[in-house]
Enzyme design. Structure first.
Site, short mmCIF file in Angstrom:
data_model
loop_
_atom_site.label_atom_id
_atom_site.label_comp_id
_atom_site.label_asym_id
_atom_site.label_seq_id
_atom_site.Cartn_x
_atom_site.Cartn_y
_atom_site.Cartn_z
N HIS A 122 0.82 -1.22 0.00
CA HIS A 122 0.00 0.00 0.00
C HIS A 122 0.85 1.27 0.00
O HIS A 122 0.44 2.30 -0.54
CB HIS A 122 -0.93 0.02 1.22
CG HIS A 122 -1.96 -1.07 1.19
ND1 HIS A 122 -2.76 -1.38 2.26
CD2 HIS A 122 -2.32 -1.94 0.19
CE1 HIS A 122 -3.56 -2.38 1.94
NE2 HIS A 122 -3.31 -2.74 0.71
N LEU A 370 -3.41 -9.68 5.30
CA LEU A 370 -3.22 -9.44 3.86
C LEU A 370 -2.00 -8.55 3.63
O LEU A 370 -1.77 -8.05 2.53
CB LEU A 370 -4.48 -8.82 3.24
CG LEU A 370 -5.74 -9.71 3.30
CD1 LEU A 370 -6.98 -8.94 2.83
CD2 LEU A 370 -5.57 -10.97 2.45
N PHE A 371 -1.23 -8.32 4.67
CA PHE A 371 0.13 -7.75 4.58
C PHE A 371 0.19 -6.37 3.94
O PHE A 371 1.18 -6.05 3.25
CB PHE A 371 1.07 -8.72 3.83
CG PHE A 371 0.89 -10.16 4.23
CD1 PHE A 371 0.92 -10.53 5.56
CD2 PHE A 371 0.69 -11.14 3.28
CE1 PHE A 371 0.74 -11.85 5.94
CE2 PHE A 371 0.51 -12.46 3.65
CZ PHE A 371 0.54 -12.82 4.98
N CYS A 372 -0.83 -5.55 4.13
CA CYS A 372 -0.84 -4.19 3.54
C CYS A 372 -0.55 -4.24 2.04
O CYS A 372 0.07 -3.33 1.49
CB CYS A 372 0.17 -3.27 4.23
SG CYS A 372 -0.24 -2.96 5.93
N ALA A 373 -0.99 -5.33 1.43
CA ALA A 373 -0.90 -5.44 -0.03
C ALA A 373 -2.17 -6.16 -0.44
O ALA A 373 -2.14 -7.24 -1.04
CB ALA A 373 0.35 -6.21 -0.43
#
Ligand SMILES: Cc1ncc(COP(=O)(O)O)c(C=O)c1O
Length: 422
Positions: A122, A370-373
């Site tokens: 992100h 979701l790992f900032c992606a």
């Protein structure tokens, strides 16, 4: 006036420790380096050594302050050298990669089109202005290069207004925080150059694992986080071309960023150089910690570190592949080069529950979510379901990541704990 500099007291650290040893807590298995890496001894030592001298930066004539100013500017030089800054690049200290990329986004000349891929964190998706182009996630590195060339050719096609060429910035990651896969940065940079575009590389995940050199890669900007590079204390950095940065409004308005402030409200001349975007008292300890790790990595045998990490990564991926209820996430083919990150799902199990169980029962720390992606992670979860043919995969994933100080025992403990979940 003569000022006598008092030598600092001996730092309270074991002299036998090596600079790239990392701190940790016995018994706790940290497999979450990609979120925040542990502190390297070099960073802890550098901070401990400077602490007795801790004082203002750029704001004092006292001996302590002068030493701190020197330490801060030396840190800038060291970090810039480590990242291959060219002579006319600026090295701006920021809080982290997110901050660095937001600073770059604010410094874009009017009308700049930013081109990214949907696989970005992100931090490299959200700061860019309206009108940015987001290319689909490619299935292999070569497809990324082809897609970028096609997109830039289209953007550079003369429109009705003639051959006016507004600036284009390509913004890509060096290594994915979801899969660890490396992106073909040098090839993408060549394509960008061919079309007269600039390129920024989000090196948050690549720099902790491999040398990253702006000049050698011919990339215009690099963004890095200290806390992922074994250097806590909250510093990051943006390295790159000075012209856009000097022409942009200051990222923060305030003390230290000006060369003149008059009595009238808007009578301000902003500084040029890194100071323009570093208003306020800077993060001395963060910069010094980051520089200490950079210096230690320069001294280290990075090929040997890489080899050791790749051996552990292969052990982890082999172990994951051998567990029938665990499915790895990946964007490219299984053999694509990658850094020490593996994301996966445990079929039939909620990822947050698994992470909690790994922590509570096994003292193992991993990341879930979701790992900032989000766009990439969702896509890879769908792809993992299709590839494995399983219909019981959860909607979020788990991620194990390794680096300095990781051992085969750590990897094996995770694999044994995952096996026990079957
Ligand atoms: C590839 C990538 N870019 C950017 C960031 C943002 O880093 P920070 O949170 O330090 O700003 C991260 C953090 O996980 C990352 O993995």
């Amino acid at each position: 006036m003569t000022v006598t500099l008092v030598p600092p007291p001996a730092p309270h650290v074991a002299r036998t420790a090596r600079p790239l040893d990392v701190l940790g807590v016995p018994g706790q298995v940290n497999l979450d380096y990609a979120a925040t890496a542990p502190c390297a001894r070099a960073a802890a030592d550098a901070v401990a050594e400077l602490l007795p001298w801790y004082a203002s930066v750029h704001r004092g004539a006292g001996a302590l302050s002068r030493r701190c100013t020197l330490a801060y500017e030396r840190a800038r030089q060291t970090v810039g050298d480590f990242l291959g800054a060219r002579a006319d690049d600026h090295v701006v200290f920021t809080r982290n990669t997110t901050d660095a990329l937001n600073l770059l986004a604010r410094a874009l000349p009017a009308g700049t089109t930013v081109v990214t891929f949907g696989g970005e964190h992100h931090a490299n998706l959200l700061p860019w202005p309206r009108g940015s182009v987001r290319l689909p996630v490619p299935r292999e590195p070569a497809e990324a290069v082809r897609a970028l060339a096609a997109a830039l050719a289209e953007l550079r096609r003369p429109g009705p207004g003639g051959d006016h060429r507004p600036p284009v910035l390509v913004a890509v990651t060096g290594a994915s925080n979801v899969t660890g896969e490396r992106w073909p940065v040098a090839e993408l940079a060549r394509v960008a150059r061919r079309y007269g575009a600039r390129i920024a590389v989000d090196a948050a995940q690549l720099a902790p694992h491999a040398p990253v050199d702006a000049a050698a890669l011919d990339v215009d900007y690099l963004a890095v986080s200290g806390h992922k590079l074994y250097a806590p204390f909250g510093a990051g950095v943006l390295v790159g071309r000075g012209d856009w940065l000097d022409a942009a409004p200051p990222y923060l308005a305030g003390g230290g960023a000006t060369s003149h402030v008059g009595a009238a409200t808007h009578d301000v001349r902003w500084a040029t150089g890194p100071a323009r975007h570093e208003a306020g008292t800077p993060n001395l300890l963060g910069a010094v910690a980051l520089a200490a790790v950079c210096a230690a990595l320069v001294e280290a045998d990075r090929a040997a570190l890489h080899k050791a990490e790749q051996a552990l990564l292969a052990r982890l991926r082999r172990g994951v592949a051998a567990l029938p209820h665990v499915v790895e996430l990946r964007t490219f083919g299984p053999e694509a080069p990658r850094v020490g990150i593996v994301s996966f799902v445990v079929a039939g199990r909620d990822s947050a529950d698994v992470a909690a169980e790994l922590a509570g029962t096994h003292d193992i720390g991993v990341r879930d979510g979701l790992f900032c992606a989000h766009p990439l992670a969702r896509r890879l979860l769908d792809e993992a379901a299709a590839r494995s043919g399983r219909r019981d995969l959860p909607p979020t994933a788990l991620r194990a990541s390794i680096g300095l100080g990781s051992t085969a025992e750590h990897v094996d403990r995770l694999l044994a704990a995952l096996a026990a979940l079957a």
